[in-house]
Write an enzyme that holds these catalytic residues in place. Structure first.
Site, mmCIF file in Angstrom:
data_model
loop_
_atom_site.group_PDB
_atom_site.id
_atom_site.type_symbol
_atom_site.label_atom_id
_atom_site.label_comp_id
_atom_site.label_asym_id
_atom_site.label_seq_id
_atom_site.Cartn_x
_atom_site.Cartn_y
_atom_site.Cartn_z
ATOM 1 C CD GLU A 49 32.350 50.947 57.150
ATOM 2 O OE1 GLU A 49 32.324 49.765 56.751
ATOM 3 O OE2 GLU A 49 31.323 51.569 57.461
ATOM 4 C CB SER A 72 31.227 43.001 56.144
ATOM 5 O OG SER A 72 30.782 41.694 56.388
ATOM 6 C CG ASN A 115 27.886 45.934 54.864
ATOM 7 O OD1 ASN A 115 27.530 45.905 53.690
ATOM 8 N ND2 ASN A 115 29.039 45.437 55.271
ATOM 9 C CG HIS A 175 34.567 46.785 55.904
ATOM 10 N ND1 HIS A 175 33.294 47.291 55.839
ATOM 11 C CD2 HIS A 175 34.545 45.634 55.178
ATOM 12 C CE1 HIS A 175 32.545 46.490 55.105
ATOM 13 N NE2 HIS A 175 33.279 45.483 54.702
HETATM 14 N N1 CAA Z 1 41.818 43.149 40.655
HETATM 15 C C1 CAA Z 1 42.350 44.121 39.896
HETATM 16 N N2 CAA Z 1 41.644 44.799 38.976
HETATM 17 C C2 CAA Z 1 40.359 44.454 38.805
HETATM 18 C C3 CAA Z 1 39.729 43.454 39.557
HETATM 19 C C4 CAA Z 1 40.507 42.791 40.525
HETATM 20 N N3 CAA Z 1 40.014 41.834 41.309
HETATM 21 N N4 CAA Z 1 38.429 43.369 39.169
HETATM 22 C C5 CAA Z 1 38.253 44.274 38.208
HETATM 23 N N5 CAA Z 1 39.411 44.941 37.994
HETATM 24 C C6 CAA Z 1 39.633 46.065 37.098
HETATM 25 C C7 CAA Z 1 39.580 45.702 35.657
HETATM 26 O O1 CAA Z 1 40.858 45.322 35.168
HETATM 27 C C8 CAA Z 1 39.108 46.976 35.015
HETATM 28 O O2 CAA Z 1 40.186 47.897 34.884
HETATM 29 P P1 CAA Z 1 40.174 49.006 33.716
HETATM 30 O O3 CAA Z 1 38.802 49.620 33.694
HETATM 31 O O4 CAA Z 1 41.224 49.944 34.153
HETATM 32 O O5 CAA Z 1 40.483 48.237 32.490
HETATM 33 C C9 CAA Z 1 38.172 47.586 36.057
HETATM 34 O O6 CAA Z 1 38.531 46.977 37.303
HETATM 35 C C10 CAA Z 1 36.762 47.304 35.728
HETATM 36 O O7 CAA Z 1 36.596 45.874 35.627
HETATM 37 P P2 CAA Z 1 35.770 45.162 34.472
HETATM 38 O O8 CAA Z 1 35.943 45.870 33.178
HETATM 39 O O9 CAA Z 1 36.080 43.703 34.538
HETATM 40 O O10 CAA Z 1 34.254 45.230 34.894
HETATM 41 P P3 CAA Z 1 33.343 46.445 35.290
HETATM 42 O O11 CAA Z 1 33.645 47.690 34.551
HETATM 43 O O12 CAA Z 1 31.995 45.855 35.197
HETATM 44 O O13 CAA Z 1 33.699 46.718 36.816
HETATM 45 C C11 CAA Z 1 33.482 46.298 39.124
HETATM 46 C C12 CAA Z 1 33.673 45.690 37.752
HETATM 47 C C13 CAA Z 1 34.709 47.118 39.498
HETATM 48 C C14 CAA Z 1 33.330 45.123 40.079
HETATM 49 C C15 CAA Z 1 32.209 47.232 39.082
HETATM 50 O O14 CAA Z 1 31.121 46.534 38.551
HETATM 51 C C16 CAA Z 1 31.826 47.754 40.436
HETATM 52 O O15 CAA Z 1 32.380 48.725 40.918
HETATM 53 N N6 CAA Z 1 30.826 47.098 41.060
HETATM 54 C C17 CAA Z 1 30.385 47.455 42.393
HETATM 55 C C18 CAA Z 1 31.343 46.866 43.394
HETATM 56 C C19 CAA Z 1 30.928 47.159 44.791
HETATM 57 O O16 CAA Z 1 29.928 47.806 45.080
HETATM 58 N N7 CAA Z 1 31.735 46.646 45.707
HETATM 59 C C20 CAA Z 1 31.442 46.757 47.127
HETATM 60 C C21 CAA Z 1 30.710 45.527 47.555
HETATM 61 S S1 CAA Z 1 30.340 45.583 49.248
HETATM 62 C C22 CAA Z 1 31.730 45.029 49.991
HETATM 63 O O17 CAA Z 1 32.707 44.645 49.413
HETATM 64 C C23 CAA Z 1 31.756 45.078 51.449
HETATM 65 C C24 CAA Z 1 30.830 44.309 52.254
HETATM 66 O O18 CAA Z 1 30.985 44.393 53.454
HETATM 67 C C25 CAA Z 1 29.728 43.471 51.746
#
Ligand code: CAA
Length: 297
Positions: free
Chosen positions: A153, A120, A191, A141
Site C-alpha cells: 500500500e 500501518s 486498515n 506499507h
Molecule cells: N517467509 C517466507 N515464506 C513464508 C513465511 C515467511 N515469513 N510465512 C509463510 N511462508 C510461506 C510458507 O512457506 C508456505 O509456502 P508454500 O505454500 O509455497 O509451501 C506459505 O507461505 C503458506 O504458509 P504455511 O503453510 O505455513 O501456512 P498457511 O497456508 O496457513 O499460510 C499465511 C500462512 C500466509 C500467514 C496465511 O494464513 C495468510 O495469508 N494469512 C493472512 C495474512 C494476512 O492477512 N496478512 C495481513 C495482515 S495485516 C498487516 O500485515 C498490515 C497491518 O497494517 C496490520
C-alpha cells in the site's frame, strides 16, 4: 529516480521481511537496529525464510546465499543510512518514536534519499513534517508475512512529490509486489477496512453471539479468508489492532470505530496474541501455530 542501495530501519517482524524481499531481488540492504540481539535474530529468521523458498524450489541455494550476503547489519542509524537512495522505516508503531527517527534520518541521509515509512496507520503528513524534505516522504506499507503477501500500500502524504510516488510504485513491482496507491487519511485503505471487521468479530464474541472458533470458521469457510478474523487479530497483535482502531476513532471522530471493550481489556491484561503466547487462542512459545482456543472458545 534510480534506487540501488536501501536501508531498512528496525529488524523486527516487518523489518526483517522487508530486508529479505529487497535482498532477494538484488538490492544492497543496510539493516539497522540499535539492539544487536534483534539484528542477529533477524538474520536467522531471514535465512530460515529464504530456506523455505529453497525447499519449495523457487530459489536456489546460491541465490539464498547471495541474498544473505546483500544484507549488512548496522547498530548506528547515521552510519546505516549514509549513501542510500531509499530508507524504509519499520520501527515500533509509536508516533513519538517515528517522528524522532525521521528527524534523525533527515539529518543523516543524503539529500536525494527517499524516506519511506511502513507505518500501518500513523499520518504520513505528520511524519513528513518532522523533516526538511516532506516531498520525499511516503508510506510504503507491506503486509505480514512480507515475503508471502503480494500487496504494497503506497501512501501519498500531503506534500509527496509525484516522482517519489512513481519511484516507489516501480520499485514495488520490481520486487514482485502489487502496489496500490492511497492518500493520507486515517487507516489509509487496508486498515480502514480490515480493523472494523476484526473489531466486529471481537464484538460478536463479547456479546455472546458465537464462540471464537465459530466466528473464525464462519469467515474462513464462508468467505474464503485464509485465517479467521480472531486468529488474524492474534497474528497482527491485539495491541497493534487497538492502537490502529484508536487512530481511526480519533481521526474520524466517529463512534463506529470505537474499540470493543473486550479488546481493550485483553490488551490491558497483557494478552496480545501470538507475541505474548495468548490472545483469542493459546500458542506454543515462539510459534504462530495455535494449540488450543483461549477462554472465549
Ligand atoms: N517467509 C517466507 N515464506 C513464508 C513465511 C515467511 N515469513 N510465512 C509463510 N511462508 C510461506 C510458507 O512457506 C508456505 O509456502 P508454500 O505454500 O509455497 O509451501 C506459505 O507461505 C503458506 O504458509 P504455511 O503453510 O505455513 O501456512 P498457511 O497456508 O496457513 O499460510 C499465511 C500462512 C500466509 C500467514 C496465511 O494464513 C495468510 O495469508 N494469512 C493472512 C495474512 C494476512 O492477512 N496478512 C495481513 C495482515 S495485516 C498487516 O500485515 C498490515 C497491518 O497494517 C496490520
Amino acid at each position: 529516480m534510480v534506487i540501488q542501495h536501501i536501508a531498512v530501519i528496525g529488524a523486527g517482524t516487518m523489518g526483517n521481511g522487508i530486508a529479505h524481499v529487497f535482498a532477494q531481488h538484488g538490492f544492497t540492504v543496510n539493516l539497522v537496529d540499535t539492539a544487536p540481539m534483534q539484528l542477529q535474530k533477524a538474520l536467522q529468521t531471514i535465512a530460515h525464510n529464504l530456506g523455505r523458498q529453497v525447499t519449495k524450489g523457487t530459489l536456489s541455494e546460491a541465490q539464498k546465499n547471495q541474498a544473505l550476503a546483500n544484507i549488512v547489519p548496522f547498530t548506528n542509524l547515521a552510519e546505516g543510512v549514509q549513501n542510500v537512495d531509499l530508507v524504509v522505516e519499520a520501527a515500533t508503531e509509536n508516533a513519538g518514536l517515528k517522528l524522532q527517527i525521521f528527524k534523525q534520518l533527515d539529518e543523516a541521509a543524503p539529500a536525494h534519499t527517499i524516506l519511506a515509512t511502513n507505518t500501518s496507520s500513523i499520518s504520513i503528513t505528520k511524519i513528513a513534517a518532522a523533516t526538511n524534505r516532506p516531498g520525499k516522504v511516503i508510506g510504503m506499507h507491506f503486509m505480514n508475512p512480507v515475503p508471502v503477501m503480494q500487496l504494497v500500500e503506497v501512501i501519498n502524504g500531503y506534500a509527496t512529490e509525484k516522482a517519489v510516488t512513481e519511484t516507489i510504485v516501480a520499485l514495488s513491482k520490481q520486487v514482485g509486489k502489487v502496489p496500490c496507491v492511497a492518500n493520507d487519511y486515517p487507516g489509509f485503505i487496508a486498515n480502514r477496512i480490515l480493523m472494523p471487521m476484526l473489531n466486529e468479530a471481537i464484538y460478536s464474541v463479547y456479546e455472546g453471539v458465537a464462540g471464537v472458533e465459530a466466528v473464525d470458521t464462519i469467515m474462513k469457510l464462508g468467505m474464503a479468508h485464509p485465517m479467521g478474523p480472531l486468529q488474524l487479530a492474534d497474528f497482527i497483535g491485539l495491541d497493534v489492532c487497538l492502537s490502529i482502531l484508536r487512530v481511526l476513532h480519533e481521526g474520524f471522530g466517529n463512534p463506529k470505530y470505537a474499540p470493543c471493550p473486550l479488546l481493550v481489556n485483553m490488551v490491558a491484561a497483557g494478552k496480545l496474541g501470538v507475541k505474548s503466547g495468548e490472545g483469542f487462542y493459546v500458542y506454543t512459545p515462539g510459534s504462530k501455530e495455535l494449540v488450543v482456543s483461549g477462554q472465549f472458545g
